[in-house]
Design an enzyme around this catalytic site. Structure first.
Site, short mmCIF file in Angstrom:
data_model
loop_
_atom_site.label_atom_id
_atom_site.label_comp_id
_atom_site.label_asym_id
_atom_site.label_seq_id
_atom_site.Cartn_x
_atom_site.Cartn_y
_atom_site.Cartn_z
N SER A 122 10.08 17.64 51.48
CA SER A 122 9.00 18.07 50.60
C SER A 122 9.28 17.64 49.16
O SER A 122 9.44 16.45 48.90
CB SER A 122 8.82 19.58 50.72
OG SER A 122 7.64 20.01 50.09
N ASP A 182 -0.95 18.46 57.56
CA ASP A 182 -0.18 19.17 56.53
C ASP A 182 -1.15 19.78 55.53
O ASP A 182 -1.84 19.05 54.81
CB ASP A 182 0.76 18.20 55.83
CG ASP A 182 1.73 18.89 54.87
OD1 ASP A 182 1.40 19.99 54.38
OD2 ASP A 182 2.80 18.32 54.61
N HIS A 203 3.40 21.40 57.53
CA HIS A 203 4.33 21.09 56.44
C HIS A 203 5.73 21.58 56.83
O HIS A 203 5.99 22.78 56.86
CB HIS A 203 3.87 21.76 55.14
CG HIS A 203 4.65 21.30 53.94
ND1 HIS A 203 4.41 20.09 53.32
CD2 HIS A 203 5.68 21.87 53.25
CE1 HIS A 203 5.23 19.95 52.30
NE2 HIS A 203 6.03 21.01 52.25
#
Length: 419
Positions: free
Chosen positions: A217, A321, A352
């Site tokens: 991320s 996501d 995610h």
């Protein structure tokens, strides 16, 4: 006439009463059908499993990697009842992290920074020798506000240790609940200072180790930016893997301590902030000396640096996501089409940092994401060591060691076409 009306009325009531149960049954069936329809649509139950969409140039490197990394070409199968919902996958990652989470044992290192801050990372030794016999360290940058104690990090570290990798995991500045800040600064979107300090320490203390860089991320933005900031940052780096990053905070925002730079009014706005964007605008951009949020996001996004990364680079995202807008996925797709060292893998489901696998309801402890990263790293390490297993039948026996010129390095693969 009254009698006939009465007869007709009394005759009509039983007729209506007999129809009511059938009407109620019809309403109930319609309600059940509606609920089932909504469930099927929201959970994407009719969506069939599919392999990732993999974008890349046709090079010897990519052909080798796709043969040695079957997870990139086989179907990713999420749990049937909920795994095809990106929101549920993301929520489970956020609330639970992983199932049956292991507890790897590491040593915490503290690094003083030039501005008085104290960076920290945890070092986990490999549990077995790596299949190449080499000393290899994964340098890992977690997601926003995360650290080595998060369940998804612990699961990935344990899996990597069992495959022969030492792991160094950065703890984002201000993220550890039991560690106080030593300067008026916390982690930011694109600041690479702490990650650079960790990598520098690992290189210095372990002069023979080779590095595999991994970012999750926000950590994906940091590691890609770090590698592109200076060519020397890529020394002794075998490859890099970035998972579920957004590539450009500026585009995402459009879609969706020098303490003297921070006033009391800024602090008031920080306390009232209800989004990361407001925090960035109130504090973070000013700490780093940017005049506007637009400038801050533009300069701190890795998209400005990724064209300078020359090591093999695997970029992984999921189409569902909820935190990364689909339009942002044009960035890694374009990079993979223009750069020979970049592979972009896009799954249909996964959310995610979810990527849970399983049959019907219960997920497996290891996720597809965990296994793909290690599989990709193994393939690169084996190539560099001169022992790629995918071509064992068609290539010379390497059991007696690496012939000096039998296998080109990864960088040489970009200039040759011998496979």
């Amino acid at each position: 006439m009254m009698a006939s009306l009465a007869d007709g009325g009394s005759g009509g009531i039983p007729a209506l009463g007999s129809e009511l149960p059938a009407m109620f049954d019809g309403v109930k069936m319609a309600a059940v059908a509606t609920v089932l329809y909504v469930i099927v649509r929201c959970l994407n139950l009719k969506s069939p499993p599919s392999p990732p969409e993999v974008s890349h140039q046709d090079t010897p490197l990519t052909r080798y990697l796709l043969k040695c990394c079957p997870l990139l070409t086989k179907e990713y199968i999420p749990p049937l009842l909920w795994g095809k919902s990106g929101h549920i996958q993301t929520a489970l990652y956020g609330k639970v992290g992983r199932v049956c989470t292991p507890t790897p044992r590491g040593i915490r290192k503290l690094l003083p920074m030039h501005d008085g801050a104290t960076a920290s990372f945890d070092l986990f030794e490999a549990l077995v020798d790596h299949c190449t016999g080499d000393d290899i360290t994964m340098v890992i940058c977690p997601g926003i506000g995360n650290h080595s104690e998060k369940n998804y990090i612990r699961t990935f570290v344990d899996h990597s240790q069992r495959q022969g990798y030492r792991c160094a995991v950065l703890n984002h500045l201000g993220a550890l609940p039991d560690m106080e800040l030593t300067s008026p600064r916390m982690f930011t979107y694109g600041c690479t200072w702490e990650f650079a300090a960790m990598v520098s320490y690992v290189k210095q203390v372990l002069p023979r180790t080779l590095l595999v860089v991994v970012g999750f991320s926000l950590g994906g933005n940091i590691v890609c930016k770090f590698l592109g900031e200076n060519p020397s940052n890529q020394e002794r780096v075998l490859c890099c893997v970035s998972v579920c990053q957004g590539y450009s905070a500026l585009r995402n925002s459009l879609l969706g301590v020098a303490s003297s730079n921070i006033s009391d009014a800024d602090l008031s706005r920080l306390c009232a902030a209800t989004s990361l964007m407001q925090i960035d605008d109130s504090i973070m951009r000013k700490f780093h000396g940017y005049s506007s949020l637009e400038e801050y996001y533009k300069q701190e996004s890795c998209v400005r640096y990724m064209h300078k990364v020359t090591v093999p680079l695997l970029l992984m995202n999921s189409s569902d996501d909820p935190l990364v807008h689909r339009s942002l996925l044009a960035i890694p797709r374009t990079l993979s089409e223009k750069m020979p060292n970049v592979i972009f893998a896009l799954t249909q489901h996964g959310g995610h940092l979810g990527f849970f696998e399983g049959a019907v309801l219960f997920p497996q402890p290891l996720t597809w994401m965990d296994k793909v990263i290690v599989e990709f790293a193994d393939a690169i390490c084996l190539w560099e060591s001169g022992r790629p297993p995918c071509f064992a039948k068609s290539q010379p026996d390497l059991s007696q060691g690496r012939p000096p010129s039998s296998w080109p390095s990864v960088s040489a693969l970009f200039q040759c076409d011998w496979l």
